[in-house]
Structures are given as structure tokens and as C-alpha cells.
Design a protein around this motif. Structure first.
Motif, PDB file in Angstrom:
ATOM      1  N   THR A  50       0.842  -1.186   0.000  1.00  0.00           N
ATOM      2  CA  THR A  50       0.000   0.000   0.000  1.00  0.00           C
ATOM      3  C   THR A  50       0.882   1.243   0.000  1.00  0.00           C
ATOM      4  N   MET A  51       0.378   2.309  -0.575  1.00  0.00           N
ATOM      5  CA  MET A  51       1.180   3.527  -0.664  1.00  0.00           C
ATOM      6  C   MET A  51       0.302   4.766  -0.663  1.00  0.00           C
ATOM      7  N   ILE A  52       0.870   5.842  -0.131  1.00  0.00           N
ATOM      8  CA  ILE A  52       0.277   7.178  -0.187  1.00  0.00           C
ATOM      9  C   ILE A  52       1.370   8.110  -0.694  1.00  0.00           C
ATOM     10  N   SER A  53       1.067   8.896  -1.710  1.00  0.00           N
ATOM     11  CA  SER A  53       2.076   9.796  -2.276  1.00  0.00           C
ATOM     12  C   SER A  53       1.470  11.157  -2.562  1.00  0.00           C
ATOM     13  N   GLY A  54       2.340  12.119  -2.824  1.00  0.00           N
ATOM     14  CA  GLY A  54       1.887  13.473  -3.122  1.00  0.00           C
ATOM     15  C   GLY A  54       2.865  14.198  -4.025  1.00  0.00           C
ATOM     16  N   THR A  55       2.430  15.330  -4.528  1.00  0.00           N
ATOM     17  CA  THR A  55       3.270  16.217  -5.350  1.00  0.00           C
ATOM     18  C   THR A  55       3.073  17.646  -4.881  1.00  0.00           C
ATOM     19  N   LYS A  56       4.174  18.347  -4.692  1.00  0.00           N
ATOM     20  CA  LYS A  56       4.120  19.770  -4.355  1.00  0.00           C
ATOM     21  C   LYS A  56       5.045  20.519  -5.286  1.00  0.00           C
ATOM     22  N   VAL A  57       4.485  21.477  -6.022  1.00  0.00           N
ATOM     23  CA  VAL A  57       5.259  22.274  -6.961  1.00  0.00           C
ATOM     24  C   VAL A  57       5.742  23.544  -6.275  1.00  0.00           C
ATOM     25  N   GLU A  58       7.056  23.781  -6.342  1.00  0.00           N
ATOM     26  CA  GLU A  58       7.631  24.972  -5.716  1.00  0.00           C
ATOM     27  C   GLU A  58       7.134  26.236  -6.414  1.00  0.00           C
ATOM     28  N   LYS A  59       6.915  27.294  -5.631  1.00  0.00           N
ATOM     29  CA  LYS A  59       6.447  28.588  -6.130  1.00  0.00           C
ATOM     30  C   LYS A  59       5.092  28.455  -6.832  1.00  0.00           C
ATOM     31  N   SER A  60       4.268  27.548  -6.348  1.00  0.00           N
ATOM     32  CA  SER A  60       2.944  27.343  -6.924  1.00  0.00           C
ATOM     33  C   SER A  60       2.030  26.774  -5.848  1.00  0.00           C
ATOM     34  N   TYR A  61       0.728  26.981  -6.031  1.00  0.00           N
ATOM     35  CA  TYR A  61      -0.240  26.401  -5.116  1.00  0.00           C
ATOM     36  C   TYR A  61      -0.631  24.988  -5.539  1.00  0.00           C
ATOM     37  N   TYR A  62      -0.054  24.502  -6.639  1.00  0.00           N
ATOM     38  CA  TYR A  62      -0.472  23.201  -7.141  1.00  0.00           C
ATOM     39  C   TYR A  62       0.023  22.074  -6.242  1.00  0.00           C
ATOM     40  N   SER A  63      -0.859  21.094  -5.996  1.00  0.00           N
ATOM     41  CA  SER A  63      -0.489  19.879  -5.278  1.00  0.00           C
ATOM     42  C   SER A  63      -1.485  18.790  -5.657  1.00  0.00           C
ATOM     43  N   ASP A  64      -1.074  17.554  -5.504  1.00  0.00           N
ATOM     44  CA  ASP A  64      -1.988  16.443  -5.704  1.00  0.00           C
ATOM     45  C   ASP A  64      -1.559  15.290  -4.810  1.00  0.00           C
ATOM     46  N   GLY A  65      -2.378  14.262  -4.768  1.00  0.00           N
ATOM     47  CA  GLY A  65      -2.079  13.110  -3.930  1.00  0.00           C
ATOM     48  C   GLY A  65      -2.642  11.849  -4.545  1.00  0.00           C
ATOM     49  N   ALA A  66      -2.123  10.694  -4.093  1.00  0.00           N
ATOM     50  CA  ALA A  66      -2.579   9.415  -4.623  1.00  0.00           C
ATOM     51  C   ALA A  66      -2.520   8.359  -3.530  1.00  0.00           C
ATOM     52  N   PHE A  67      -3.418   7.390  -3.645  1.00  0.00           N
ATOM     53  CA  PHE A  67      -3.428   6.232  -2.755  1.00  0.00           C
ATOM     54  C   PHE A  67      -3.486   4.982  -3.617  1.00  0.00           C
ATOM     55  N   GLY A  68      -2.726   3.950  -3.220  1.00  0.00           N
ATOM     56  CA  GLY A  68      -2.727   2.728  -4.003  1.00  0.00           C
ATOM     57  C   GLY A  68      -2.648   1.490  -3.127  1.00  0.00           C
ATOM     58  N   ILE A  69      -3.220   0.404  -3.623  1.00  0.00           N
ATOM     59  CA  ILE A  69      -3.121  -0.892  -2.962  1.00  0.00           C
ATOM     60  C   ILE A  69      -2.825  -1.942  -4.036  1.00  0.00           C
ATOM     61  N   HIS A  70      -1.837  -2.816  -3.777  1.00  0.00           N
ATOM     62  CA  HIS A  70      -1.356  -3.739  -4.792  1.00  0.00           C
ATOM     63  C   HIS A  70      -1.078  -5.110  -4.175  1.00  0.00           C
ATOM     64  N   LEU A  71      -1.076  -6.111  -5.021  1.00  0.00           N
ATOM     65  CA  LEU A  71      -0.694  -7.458  -4.619  1.00  0.00           C
ATOM     66  C   LEU A  71       0.480  -7.902  -5.483  1.00  0.00           C
ATOM     67  N   ASP A  72       1.567  -8.329  -4.828  1.00  0.00           N
ATOM     68  CA  ASP A  72       2.766  -8.800  -5.517  1.00  0.00           C
ATOM     69  C   ASP A  72       2.853 -10.316  -5.456  1.00  0.00           C
ATOM     70  N   TYR A  73       3.284 -10.904  -6.573  1.00  0.00           N
ATOM     71  CA  TYR A  73       3.577 -12.339  -6.619  1.00  0.00           C
ATOM     72  C   TYR A  73       5.023 -12.516  -7.038  1.00  0.00           C
ATOM     73  N   PHE A  74       5.771 -13.298  -6.273  1.00  0.00           N
ATOM     74  CA  PHE A  74       7.172 -13.562  -6.566  1.00  0.00           C
ATOM     75  C   PHE A  74       7.326 -14.995  -7.049  1.00  0.00           C
ATOM     76  N   LYS A  75       8.014 -15.167  -8.157  1.00  0.00           N
ATOM     77  CA  LYS A  75       8.276 -16.512  -8.643  1.00  0.00           C
ATOM     78  C   LYS A  75       9.124 -17.243  -7.615  1.00  0.00           C
ATOM     79  N   PRO A  76       8.724 -18.454  -7.221  1.00  0.00           N
ATOM     80  CA  PRO A  76       9.346 -19.110  -6.071  1.00  0.00           C
ATOM     81  C   PRO A  76      10.681 -19.776  -6.334  1.00  0.00           C
TER      82      PRO A  76
END
Length: 242
Positions: A50-76
Motif C-alpha cells: 500500500t502507498m500514499i504519495s503526493g506532489t508539491k510544486v515549488e512557487k505554486s499552489y499546485y499539489s496532488d495526492g494518490a493512494f494505491g493498494i497492490h498485490l505482488d507475486y514472486f516466482k518461487p
């Protein structure tokens, strides 16, 4: 060997194509990308990410964010040598990931959007001499952005090496990644990134990286980004070995 050569050749050609494109005097966007990751391994084959991320642009009011959930499979099966002691990805030659991500901006953002993404991804690892590792990632984002279907293909080639000093254990890497948007070449983009993931404790890593995005069109400008990622690793308790 043929797969390695083809992957390197494709990325070289994409890189040359982007660099040759006309550059203008508009300065790159200066951005900071904070991120928090959590990994939970059920066993040697399956892991939740799971992850939470964001973006902040310098000298700007712009920002955004994201949330993700994933399942990984590893070859054994394990690589012939220990490629990393603290991240199970580096002890496997193949990983498959499926996941969902949701991204949005605050209502008052300069360029608001809402985005839903189903992603599919494979990573193949190729151990080299001198304790180097090349990984070839193939990812497809099945995106719906503000009601519009915008799928894209994201190949990435990474070269990395685990390093250890008297004070630090870390993984240093360099990668190139291309964003191929189906039907919308004006928003394709090419990125180069270098960084290091530092082992803080048995279950905690800290990653720092610098990323540069090349200009492709008026819709895709140059970007200088600093990424800061905190990663936490958890494992299911094996009652037999407890």
C-alpha cells in the motif's frame, strides 16, 4: 542476453529521440514528491503493498495526492546470489504486480483532476558481474482520468547495486522510464532518475532520489523532482518457527 540487448537498445533510442527534440527557455518545474509505503508479506510468494504519495510544486499552489493498494507475486526461486537482504524483491528474478490507484487534487487546485487506475506490472531481474543487477519493468496503466479512458505503457530499465559501509547499508540505482500514452503522443514523456534506498532498521528503509523529466511538447514540460520515500516492511508470523 538478447532480451537485455533489446531492452537497452530501445531505451537508448527513446532517450536520443527525446533529447533531440527542440528545447525552449522555459525553466523546469521544481517539485517535491513525498511518499509512504507499507509492505506486508504473507509468505515467500505473496505480498501486499500500500502507498500514499503526493506532489508539491515549488512557487505554486499546485499539489496532488494518490493512494494505491497492490498485490505482488514472486516466482518461487531465488537468484544465484544474495541481491538484497532487506527487500524480498531483490531475492527474486520475477515479480508480478496487480493493483489499483486513486489520484486527485484539492478542490482549489490550479488544474483539478480525479483519476482511477488499474495497473499490471512485471519485473524481470538479470544479475550481472560486479554485484550489479539490471531490472526490466513493464507496466500498463489502465487509467480513467476525469471520465476519459487514457491507457499507457511504462517500460523502465534500472541498474542497481547493493552497497555496505561501516555505517550504512543501501541500494544505489539509476533508471530510465518512458511513458507511452496510446493515441496521445503529445503527452508522452521520458524520465531519468538516480537515487539510493538506505536501510534504517530491520523493518524500515528510507529512499531518496532525484528525477529529471525531459520536455516533449507544450503539454509535457521539463521537471526537476526530489523524491522522499519512507518504507515499512512487515511479515506474517510463522507459528511453526515462532
Amino acid at each position: 542476453m538478447l532480451m537485455k540487448f533489446l531492452a537497452i537498445a530501445i531505451f537508448f533510442l527513446l532517450f536520443v529521440t527525446q533529447v533531440v527534440l527542440a528545447q525552449d527557455e522555459i525553466p523546469p518545474s521544481e517539485e517535491v514528491w513525498p511518499e509512504l509505503n507499507a509492505f506486508y508479506s504473507f509468505n515467500s510468494k505473496y505480498r501486499l503493498f500500500t502507498m500514499i504519495s503526493g506532489t508539491k510544486v515549488e512557487k505554486s499552489y499546485y499539489s496532488d495526492g494518490a493512494f494505491g493498494i497492490h498485490l505482488d507475486y514472486f516466482k518461487p526461486y531465488q537468484a544465484k546470489r544474495a541481491l538484497g537482504k532487506y527487500d524480498s524483491l531483490k531475492n527474486r528474478l520475477l515479480r508480478v504486480r496487480v493493483g489499483y490507484m486513486y489520484g486527485t487534487t484539492p478542490p482549489s487546485a490550479e488544474d483539478p483532476f480525479k483519476e482511477h487506475t488499474l495497473l499490471t506490472e512485471t519485473i524481470h531481474a538479470f544479475p550481472l558481474s560486479y554485484q550489479l543487477l539490471i531490472t526490466a519493468k513493464n507496466r500498463i496503466d489502465w487509467r480513467i482520468r476525469d471520465g476519459e479512458f487514457l491507457p499507457r505503457y511504462r517500460p523502465r530499465l534500472t541498474i542497481e547495486r547493493d552497497c555496505k559501509t561501516h555505517y550504512l547499508t543501501f541500494n544505489a540505482y539509476l533508471y530510465g522510464e518512458y511513458f507511452l500514452n496510446f493515441g496521445k503522443p503529445n503527452i508522452n514523456r521520458w524520465r531519468l532518475c538516480g537515487g539510493a534506498e538506505i536501510r534504517v532498521s530491520r523493518n524500515l528503509n528510507f529512499e531518496w532520489y532525484y528525477l529529471y523529466q525531459f520536455k516533449n511538447s507544450p503539454d509535457v514540460g521539463k521537471v526537476n523532482a526530489i523524491g522522499l520515500v519512507l518504507k515499512a516492511y512487515f511479515h506474517a508470523v510463522n507459528k511453526k518457527n515462532k
